[in-house]
Design a protein around this motif. Sequence first.
Motif, PDB file in Angstrom:
ATOM      1  N   VAL A  82     -48.723 -10.681  67.106  1.00  0.00           N
ATOM      2  CA  VAL A  82     -47.393 -10.583  66.524  1.00  0.00           C
ATOM      3  C   VAL A  82     -46.838  -9.191  66.820  1.00  0.00           C
ATOM      4  CG1 VAL A  82     -46.025 -10.578  64.401  1.00  0.00           C
ATOM      5  CG2 VAL A  82     -47.884 -12.228  64.677  1.00  0.00           C
ATOM      6  N   PHE A  83     -45.588  -9.127  67.287  1.00  0.00           N
ATOM      7  CA  PHE A  83     -44.918  -7.861  67.550  1.00  0.00           C
ATOM      8  C   PHE A  83     -43.757  -7.722  66.568  1.00  0.00           C
ATOM      9  CE2 PHE A  83     -47.004  -8.995  71.446  1.00  0.00           C
ATOM     10  CZ  PHE A  83     -47.448  -7.784  71.987  1.00  0.00           C
ATOM     11  N   GLU A  84     -43.786  -6.644  65.788  1.00  0.00           N
ATOM     12  CA  GLU A  84     -42.704  -6.389  64.848  1.00  0.00           C
ATOM     13  C   GLU A  84     -41.529  -5.774  65.607  1.00  0.00           C
ATOM     14  OE1 GLU A  84     -42.857  -7.461  61.865  1.00  0.00           O
ATOM     15  OE2 GLU A  84     -44.979  -8.019  61.920  1.00  0.00           O
ATOM     16  N   LEU A  85     -40.355  -6.379  65.461  1.00  0.00           N
ATOM     17  CA  LEU A  85     -39.184  -5.949  66.216  1.00  0.00           C
ATOM     18  C   LEU A  85     -38.226  -5.095  65.391  1.00  0.00           C
ATOM     19  CD1 LEU A  85     -38.543  -9.336  68.024  1.00  0.00           C
ATOM     20  CD2 LEU A  85     -39.661  -7.309  68.960  1.00  0.00           C
ATOM     21  N   GLY A  86     -38.523  -4.930  64.121  1.00  0.00           N
ATOM     22  CA  GLY A  86     -37.720  -4.056  63.275  1.00  0.00           C
ATOM     23  C   GLY A  86     -36.922  -4.810  62.237  1.00  0.00           C
ATOM     24  N   TRP A 108     -38.773 -10.615  77.295  1.00  0.00           N
ATOM     25  CA  TRP A 108     -37.514 -10.022  76.865  1.00  0.00           C
ATOM     26  C   TRP A 108     -36.979 -10.811  75.667  1.00  0.00           C
ATOM     27  CZ3 TRP A 108     -35.424  -5.656  79.143  1.00  0.00           C
ATOM     28  CH2 TRP A 108     -35.995  -5.262  80.362  1.00  0.00           C
ATOM     29  N   VAL A 109     -36.512 -10.104  74.652  1.00  0.00           N
ATOM     30  CA  VAL A 109     -36.023 -10.743  73.429  1.00  0.00           C
ATOM     31  C   VAL A 109     -34.646 -10.190  73.080  1.00  0.00           C
ATOM     32  CG1 VAL A 109     -36.491 -11.270  71.018  1.00  0.00           C
ATOM     33  CG2 VAL A 109     -38.402 -10.903  72.592  1.00  0.00           C
ATOM     34  N   ALA A 110     -33.689 -11.092  72.802  1.00  0.00           N
ATOM     35  CA  ALA A 110     -32.350 -10.680  72.373  1.00  0.00           C
ATOM     36  C   ALA A 110     -32.362 -10.420  70.878  1.00  0.00           C
ATOM     37  CB  ALA A 110     -31.330 -11.762  72.712  1.00  0.00           C
ATOM     38  N   ALA A 166     -35.306  -6.236  73.385  1.00  0.00           N
ATOM     39  CA  ALA A 166     -36.666  -5.713  73.302  1.00  0.00           C
ATOM     40  C   ALA A 166     -37.438  -6.198  74.524  1.00  0.00           C
ATOM     41  CB  ALA A 166     -37.344  -6.195  72.028  1.00  0.00           C
ATOM     42  N   HIS A 167     -38.271  -5.332  75.070  1.00  0.00           N
ATOM     43  CA  HIS A 167     -39.092  -5.660  76.236  1.00  0.00           C
ATOM     44  C   HIS A 167     -40.549  -5.421  75.893  1.00  0.00           C
ATOM     45  CE1 HIS A 167     -40.011  -4.945  80.796  1.00  0.00           C
ATOM     46  NE2 HIS A 167     -40.383  -6.142  80.386  1.00  0.00           N
ATOM     47  N   ILE A 168     -41.314  -6.496  75.823  1.00  0.00           N
ATOM     48  CA  ILE A 168     -42.753  -6.408  75.569  1.00  0.00           C
ATOM     49  C   ILE A 168     -43.420  -6.474  76.931  1.00  0.00           C
ATOM     50  CG2 ILE A 168     -44.783  -7.490  74.535  1.00  0.00           C
ATOM     51  CD1 ILE A 168     -41.283  -7.866  73.046  1.00  0.00           C
ATOM     52  N   HIS A 169     -43.995  -5.385  77.364  1.00  0.00           N
ATOM     53  CA  HIS A 169     -44.553  -5.298  78.707  1.00  0.00           C
ATOM     54  C   HIS A 169     -45.841  -6.092  78.822  1.00  0.00           C
ATOM     55  CE1 HIS A 169     -41.636  -2.080  79.647  1.00  0.00           C
ATOM     56  NE2 HIS A 169     -41.825  -1.758  78.377  1.00  0.00           N
ATOM     57  N   ALA A 170     -46.107  -6.624  79.997  1.00  0.00           N
ATOM     58  CA  ALA A 170     -47.318  -7.401  80.227  1.00  0.00           C
ATOM     59  C   ALA A 170     -48.540  -6.564  79.891  1.00  0.00           C
ATOM     60  CB  ALA A 170     -47.380  -7.859  81.682  1.00  0.00           C
ATOM     61  N   LEU A 224     -39.425 -15.092  65.736  1.00  0.00           N
ATOM     62  CA  LEU A 224     -39.442 -15.372  64.302  1.00  0.00           C
ATOM     63  C   LEU A 224     -38.240 -14.652  63.693  1.00  0.00           C
ATOM     64  CD1 LEU A 224     -43.276 -14.960  63.633  1.00  0.00           C
ATOM     65  CD2 LEU A 224     -41.995 -17.032  64.262  1.00  0.00           C
ATOM     66  N   TRP A 225     -37.126 -15.375  63.653  1.00  0.00           N
ATOM     67  CA  TRP A 225     -35.857 -14.790  63.222  1.00  0.00           C
ATOM     68  C   TRP A 225     -35.936 -14.267  61.788  1.00  0.00           C
ATOM     69  CZ3 TRP A 225     -32.306 -17.226  59.674  1.00  0.00           C
ATOM     70  CH2 TRP A 225     -31.089 -16.549  59.546  1.00  0.00           C
ATOM     71  N   GLY A 226     -36.574 -15.023  60.921  1.00  0.00           N
ATOM     72  CA  GLY A 226     -36.615 -14.651  59.516  1.00  0.00           C
ATOM     73  C   GLY A 226     -37.409 -13.396  59.228  1.00  0.00           C
ATOM     74  N   SER A 227     -38.434 -13.125  60.033  1.00  0.00           N
ATOM     75  CA  SER A 227     -39.286 -11.953  59.777  1.00  0.00           C
ATOM     76  C   SER A 227     -39.082 -10.844  60.801  1.00  0.00           C
ATOM     77  CB  SER A 227     -40.764 -12.370  59.765  1.00  0.00           C
ATOM     78  OG  SER A 227     -41.136 -12.958  60.995  1.00  0.00           O
ATOM     79  N   GLY A 228     -38.117 -10.994  61.712  1.00  0.00           N
ATOM     80  CA  GLY A 228     -37.830  -9.939  62.677  1.00  0.00           C
ATOM     81  C   GLY A 228     -39.003  -9.630  63.575  1.00  0.00           C
ATOM     82  N   SER A 229     -39.634 -10.666  64.122  1.00  0.00           N
ATOM     83  CA  SER A 229     -40.822 -10.437  64.934  1.00  0.00           C
ATOM     84  C   SER A 229     -40.946 -11.466  66.054  1.00  0.00           C
ATOM     85  CB  SER A 229     -42.082 -10.441  64.056  1.00  0.00           C
ATOM     86  OG  SER A 229     -42.184 -11.655  63.327  1.00  0.00           O
ATOM     87  N   LEU A 230     -41.938 -11.258  66.894  1.00  0.00           N
ATOM     88  CA  LEU A 230     -42.239 -12.134  68.020  1.00  0.00           C
ATOM     89  C   LEU A 230     -43.705 -12.521  67.933  1.00  0.00           C
ATOM     90  CD1 LEU A 230     -41.405 -13.255  70.932  1.00  0.00           C
ATOM     91  CD2 LEU A 230     -42.359 -11.116  71.801  1.00  0.00           C
ATOM     92  N   ALA A 231     -44.011 -13.793  68.090  1.00  0.00           N
ATOM     93  CA  ALA A 231     -45.393 -14.260  67.988  1.00  0.00           C
ATOM     94  C   ALA A 231     -45.843 -14.891  69.292  1.00  0.00           C
ATOM     95  CB  ALA A 231     -45.539 -15.270  66.860  1.00  0.00           C
ATOM     96  N   ARG A 232     -47.125 -14.725  69.568  1.00  0.00           N
ATOM     97  CA  ARG A 232     -47.763 -15.361  70.726  1.00  0.00           C
ATOM     98  C   ARG A 232     -48.770 -16.375  70.214  1.00  0.00           C
ATOM     99  NH1 ARG A 232     -49.350 -17.563  74.930  1.00  0.00           N
ATOM    100  NH2 ARG A 232     -50.115 -16.521  76.785  1.00  0.00           N
ATOM    101  N   LEU A 233     -48.647 -17.631  70.665  1.00  0.00           N
ATOM    102  CA  LEU A 233     -49.593 -18.676  70.292  1.00  0.00           C
ATOM    103  C   LEU A 233     -50.431 -19.051  71.505  1.00  0.00           C
ATOM    104  CD1 LEU A 233     -47.537 -18.868  67.931  1.00  0.00           C
ATOM    105  CD2 LEU A 233     -47.877 -21.343  67.966  1.00  0.00           C
ATOM    106  N   ASP A 234     -51.709 -19.364  71.267  1.00  0.00           N
ATOM    107  CA  ASP A 234     -52.558 -19.810  72.363  1.00  0.00           C
ATOM    108  C   ASP A 234     -52.442 -21.322  72.525  1.00  0.00           C
ATOM    109  OD1 ASP A 234     -54.149 -20.981  70.378  1.00  0.00           O
ATOM    110  OD2 ASP A 234     -55.705 -19.436  70.477  1.00  0.00           O
ATOM    111  N   ALA A 235     -53.193 -21.867  73.465  1.00  0.00           N
ATOM    112  CA  ALA A 235     -53.096 -23.297  73.762  1.00  0.00           C
ATOM    113  C   ALA A 235     -53.539 -24.170  72.601  1.00  0.00           C
ATOM    114  CB  ALA A 235     -53.930 -23.622  75.001  1.00  0.00           C
TER     115      ALA A 235
END
Length: 282
Positions: A246-250, A267-269, A276-280, A228-239
């Motif tokens: 949601v992981f806040e990336l700063g 891994w996120v650029a 950023a590395h979000i571990h399993a 989520l480029w606009g909010s500086g985060s990473l989201a996980r969606l289910d099926a």
Amino acid sequence: MSHTEISGPGEGPYGVAVADGVVWTTLVHAGAVVRLSADGPQRFELAAPESRPMVITSSGAGVWFARSGDGHIGHIDAAGNVSAVAVPGSPYGVCVGPDGALWCTLMDTDQVARVAADGVVTTYPIGVAGAFPAVITASDELWFTLNQGNAIGRMTTAGAVTTYPLPTSGAGPVGISAGGSSVWFVELQADQAGRITADGKIEEFPLPTGSKPHAVVATEDGGCWITLWGSGSLARLDAGGSVVSVFELGAGSEPHGLAVDADGSVWVALENGSLAHIHAGE
């Protein structure tokens, strides 16, 4: 979650790929590619500062990447040898197709190109003027987003194209990723995720307002990860298309490309200069 500093200010990590367990990223503003080794980041200069390396994909133990600024597809093999193939346009998305060749979108010429192992380039028109083909992915066929055409494109390896208009106008689709029985994509201008099935059925799922989703990777369980480029985060969606984490990336992180490792970590650029590395299991 951890962060690894990759580049200096303004160099801009953009795409990410994992090749045989090794993480690679492009530096879009520096004309370089970085590989994370056991000894730390290893940098490959492309000797072309204007090359603007962007989307990157794995190919065995090496990588292919789009040099959008100078009309080339770059390659770095497992031994660290750097090469490039010229293509007739400005490439952006890259993927390895079902035929084993490298395929890429040509944003400015409304074409998709195939780069064979011997370097021979073949281009195929998508049949939609001004569509701005963006990211491309592969299942048994090729799928790509038409950023300005507001549609999803589908192409056989023989070059036959079908387009599927999106239900939401002006959606601005960018990222796309095939996985399982469907293909996930994101609509940057509409703050939505989308999914298209093999028979062309499209579903759309809301994301937070202003989030501007950019890249997506489908997962084996039928869901996906989205930057989520606009909010500086990473989201996980289910099926089912629901946001489950949601992981806040700063602030100011500007996340672009992402890749999922074999262990399920992500891994996120971040254009601010790190991965950023979000571990399993986080």
